[in-house]
Scaffold this motif. Sequence first.
Motif, PDB file in Angstrom:
ATOM      1  N   THR A  36       0.841  -1.195   0.000  1.00  0.00           N
ATOM      2  CA  THR A  36       0.000   0.000   0.000  1.00  0.00           C
ATOM      3  C   THR A  36       0.877   1.247   0.000  1.00  0.00           C
ATOM      4  O   THR A  36       1.767   1.383   0.818  1.00  0.00           O
ATOM      5  N   VAL A  37       0.607   2.140  -0.944  1.00  0.00           N
ATOM      6  CA  VAL A  37       1.314   3.418  -1.004  1.00  0.00           C
ATOM      7  C   VAL A  37       0.431   4.457  -0.317  1.00  0.00           C
ATOM      8  O   VAL A  37      -0.736   4.598  -0.653  1.00  0.00           O
ATOM      9  N   ARG A  38       1.009   5.166   0.651  1.00  0.00           N
ATOM     10  CA  ARG A  38       0.282   6.199   1.381  1.00  0.00           C
ATOM     11  C   ARG A  38       0.928   7.548   1.106  1.00  0.00           C
ATOM     12  O   ARG A  38       2.134   7.700   1.250  1.00  0.00           O
ATOM     13  N   VAL A  39       0.105   8.511   0.726  1.00  0.00           N
ATOM     14  CA  VAL A  39       0.599   9.847   0.386  1.00  0.00           C
ATOM     15  C   VAL A  39      -0.237  10.870   1.147  1.00  0.00           C
ATOM     16  O   VAL A  39      -1.461  10.779   1.175  1.00  0.00           O
ATOM     17  N   THR A  58      -3.375   0.750  -3.623  1.00  0.00           N
ATOM     18  CA  THR A  58      -3.095  -0.668  -3.472  1.00  0.00           C
ATOM     19  C   THR A  58      -3.015  -1.258  -4.876  1.00  0.00           C
ATOM     20  O   THR A  58      -3.315  -0.563  -5.851  1.00  0.00           O
ATOM     21  N   PRO A  59      -2.641  -2.518  -5.015  1.00  0.00           N
ATOM     22  CA  PRO A  59      -2.559  -3.089  -6.363  1.00  0.00           C
ATOM     23  C   PRO A  59      -3.855  -3.022  -7.164  1.00  0.00           C
ATOM     24  O   PRO A  59      -3.832  -2.988  -8.383  1.00  0.00           O
ATOM     25  N   ASP A  60      -5.006  -2.976  -6.484  1.00  0.00           N
ATOM     26  CA  ASP A  60      -6.273  -2.973  -7.222  1.00  0.00           C
ATOM     27  C   ASP A  60      -7.164  -1.763  -6.955  1.00  0.00           C
ATOM     28  O   ASP A  60      -8.262  -1.667  -7.481  1.00  0.00           O
ATOM     29  N   LYS A  61      -6.709  -0.794  -6.127  1.00  0.00           N
ATOM     30  CA  LYS A  61      -7.577   0.334  -5.787  1.00  0.00           C
ATOM     31  C   LYS A  61      -6.783   1.628  -5.630  1.00  0.00           C
ATOM     32  O   LYS A  61      -5.668   1.629  -5.128  1.00  0.00           O
ATOM     33  N   PHE A  62      -7.383   2.719  -6.066  1.00  0.00           N
ATOM     34  CA  PHE A  62      -6.819   4.064  -5.925  1.00  0.00           C
ATOM     35  C   PHE A  62      -7.857   4.896  -5.188  1.00  0.00           C
ATOM     36  O   PHE A  62      -8.990   5.016  -5.650  1.00  0.00           O
ATOM     37  N   PRO A 111      -1.574  -2.652 -12.572  1.00  0.00           N
ATOM     38  CA  PRO A 111      -0.786  -2.047 -11.490  1.00  0.00           C
ATOM     39  C   PRO A 111      -0.481  -0.574 -11.778  1.00  0.00           C
ATOM     40  O   PRO A 111      -0.248  -0.182 -12.918  1.00  0.00           O
ATOM     41  N   PHE A 112      -0.499   0.201 -10.721  1.00  0.00           N
ATOM     42  CA  PHE A 112      -0.242   1.630 -10.841  1.00  0.00           C
ATOM     43  C   PHE A 112       1.232   1.845 -11.158  1.00  0.00           C
ATOM     44  O   PHE A 112       2.102   1.390 -10.429  1.00  0.00           O
ATOM     45  N   GLY A 113       1.510   2.557 -12.246  1.00  0.00           N
ATOM     46  CA  GLY A 113       2.893   2.777 -12.677  1.00  0.00           C
ATOM     47  C   GLY A 113       3.528   3.990 -12.032  1.00  0.00           C
ATOM     48  O   GLY A 113       2.871   4.785 -11.366  1.00  0.00           O
ATOM     49  N   GLY A 114       4.826   4.144 -12.225  1.00  0.00           N
ATOM     50  CA  GLY A 114       5.562   5.243 -11.628  1.00  0.00           C
ATOM     51  C   GLY A 114       5.781   6.406 -12.571  1.00  0.00           C
ATOM     52  O   GLY A 114       6.711   7.180 -12.384  1.00  0.00           O
TER      53      GLY A 114
END
Length: 143
Positions: A36-39, A58-62, A111-114
């Motif tokens: 999980t990426v938290r910003v 997350t891999p499946d949710k924004f 997947p969410f890219g960079g």
Amino acid sequence: MKRQTILQIFLIMLIASVSGLALGGGGSKAPPEDDTVRVTMKPVVDEETEIYGWVRITPDKFAVGANRLEPDSYYAVYLENSDGRQAMTDKPARRSFGDGEFKFETRLKEPFGGEWDKVVLYHRPNGEKDASGEVAVLEGALE
């Protein structure tokens, strides 16, 4: 005698567990998922404002959330980099609740890219469909 000793042990255990809960020792949240990426989103213009927001990926949710925004107004979520910006969905604008809370959530198909530098929340003073006059309110860096 044996019964009294058992009752004393039970009483000590009960007091210890209650005091542990009162001091914050119990009921802790489960650790976050590793992927999980938290910003944290911060105000773009006025540092004196009390608005704040967050992003969870997350891999499946924004998901984006914000508080203390203008009630019952439209806000849109965009991803930005040096080349431009892209709306998160076909309809990126959502209405804030009457208390100024805003929530946006979408499923990710891949997947969410960079490739994006930041997430920006724009206020749409002219309504949901009218992007003219948009003003950036919050932004969070994607590292």
